[in-house]
Scaffold this active site. Structure first.
Site, PDB file in Angstrom:
ATOM      1  CB  SER A 207      -0.843   0.340   1.572  1.00  0.00           C
ATOM      2  OG  SER A 207      -0.450   0.058   2.239  1.00  0.00           O
ATOM      3  CG  ASP A 208       1.657   5.033  -2.178  1.00  0.00           C
ATOM      4  OD1 ASP A 208       2.406   5.536  -1.273  1.00  0.00           O
ATOM      5  OD2 ASP A 208       1.705   6.316  -2.919  1.00  0.00           O
ATOM      6  CD1 TRP A 209       2.234   7.991   4.924  1.00  0.00           C
ATOM      7  CD2 TRP A 209       3.488   6.685   5.764  1.00  0.00           C
ATOM      8  NE1 TRP A 209       3.317   8.044   5.921  1.00  0.00           N
ATOM      9  CE2 TRP A 209       4.441   7.344   5.981  1.00  0.00           C
ATOM     10  CE3 TRP A 209       5.327   5.905   4.824  1.00  0.00           C
ATOM     11  CZ2 TRP A 209       5.085   7.022   7.160  1.00  0.00           C
ATOM     12  CZ3 TRP A 209       5.739   5.532   5.730  1.00  0.00           C
ATOM     13  CH2 TRP A 209       5.754   6.291   6.987  1.00  0.00           C
ATOM     14  CG  MET A 241       4.434   2.572   4.206  1.00  0.00           C
ATOM     15  SD  MET A 241       6.090   2.593   2.520  1.00  0.00           S
ATOM     16  CE  MET A 241       4.587   2.927   1.475  1.00  0.00           C
TER      17      MET A 241
END
Length: 282
Positions: A207-209, A241
Site C-alpha cells: 500500500s502507499d502511505w 504501509m
C-alpha cells in the site's frame, strides 16, 4: 536510514520467535538521497529528458550499491505512472508524459536496481508505482480522483506497468487515487484481475502511505478500519504501509471466515521469497 539503525532493527528481528529478517524499504528515487553523503542523481523527469536509457540503468546500479551499503534492500522506485497534468506535484518523480518513454526508462531503472532476480550482493528490489493512473488528477493535486476511459487506461497508463513486469519487477505500490470512482487500494480489477490474472505478476503489492486506513477516513467506502483492511486484502493487497491494527484485523477476518488462510499465504509467499533472494536469512 543508516547501517547502524538497520543492524539494530535486524538484531531485534532475530530475537523474535521465527527470526524472520526485516525487509527495509526507502524512497531512493534518484539516489539514496535520504542518507547524508549518498550520491544524488538528477530527478527522474531530468533523466528521461536525456532519452538515454543507459542513464536510468546506471542510476539504478549505483543506487542499489549505496542502499545495500547502508542496510536497505527495497527502493520505492521507479514511478512509471504517465504524467498528463503539469499541475500535479509529483511530476518530477515521473519519467514524463509519453507512454513509450516512461516504459523504457522504467525498465532500465528496474534492471539496474534488480540485476535480474536481485540475488547478487549489491542489488535491491524495485517497485513499480503508483498502480494506477494518478498522473491525470481531476484537480491537479495528489490523491485527486481520476476519471478516464478504459481505452485510455489500457493504451496510455497500463503499458509501462506491464513492461515493468516483463522486466522482472517484484513489487508494485497501489495509487492514492480513485479511478472512475473506485479507490485503487480496494480495486480487485487492478490488484487481482489485471495484475495477477492477466499479467501473471508473481511478486507482491504494498500500500502507499496510510492508504489502507484512507478507505475509511478519506474515500468513505469502508464503514470502519476493519472493513478497510478486509476490502484491501480481499482485493489483492499484500503488505500494509503503514498504520496500527492491520495484522490483528487480518487475524480476526481469517477467524471469522471472511478471509481465507490461502489468501494470506499468497501474500506471505512472495514477501519471504524476496527476503530469501536478497540473502537476508544468511
Amino acid at each position: 536510514i543508516t547501517a547502524e539503525e538497520a543492524n539494530y532493527l535486524q538484531l531485534l528481528a532475530n530475537q523474535s520467535k521465527l527470526k524472520i529478517p526485516l525487509l527495509i524499504g526507502i524512497d531512493a528515487i534518484h539516489g539514496n538521497a535520504l542518507y547524508r553523503g549518498a550520491t544524488v542523481y538528477p530527478s527522474p523527469i531530468t533523466i528521461a529528458s536525456t532519452w538515454d536509457e543507459n542513464n536510468s540503468y546506471d542510476v539504478g546500479v549505483q543506487t542499489a550499491f549505496e542502499m545495500r551499503s547502508t542496510g536497505s534492500h527495497w527502493a520505492f522506485t521507479p514511478n512509471v505512472d504517465v504524467m498528463r497534468d503539469a499541475r500535479w506535484g509529483r511530476v518530477g518523480e515521473t519519467f514524463g508524459e509519453d507512454t513509450h518513454l516512461v516504459g523504457e526508462m522504467g525498465v532500465a531503472m528496474i534492471q539496474g536496481l534488480q540485476q535480474g532476480d536481485f540475488t547478487s550482493k549489491n542489488t535491491v528490489v524495485a517497485n513499480a508505482k503508483h498502480w494506477a493512473a494518478g498522473g491525470e488528477p481531476l484537480t491537479g493535486i495528489n490523491l485527486s480522483p481520476m476519471d478516464v476511459s478504459m481505452r485510455t487506461l489500457y493504451e496510455d497508463f497500463f503499458p509501462p506497468f506491464e513492461r515493468a513486469i516483463e522486466a522482472g519487477v517484484f513489487t508494485f505500490m497501489a495509487a492514492h487515487n480513485e479511478i472512475n470512482g473506485e479507490p485503487a487500494h480496494g480495486s480487485k480489477f487492478l490488484l487481482t484481475e489485471v495484475l495477477r490474472e492477466d499479467w501473471k505478476f508473481d511478486g507482491f503489492v504494498v500500500s502507499d502511505w496510510m492508504d489502507v486506513s484512507r478507505l475509511h477516513t478519506f474515500h468513505k467506502v469502508a464503514e470502519n478500519p476493519k472493513e478497510a483492511v478486509y476490502q484491501t486484502v480481499d482485493a489483492g493487497m499484500d503488505m500494509n504501509m503503514h498504520g496500527p491494527n492491520f495484522a490483528p484485523y487480518v487475524l480476526e477476518l481469517v477467524k471469522e471466515g471472511r478471509l481465507s488462510e490461502r489468501r494470506i499465504d499468497d501474500s506471505v509467499r512472495p514477501i519471504l521469497t524476496a527476503k530469501f533472494r536478497l540473502g537476508l536469512f544468511e
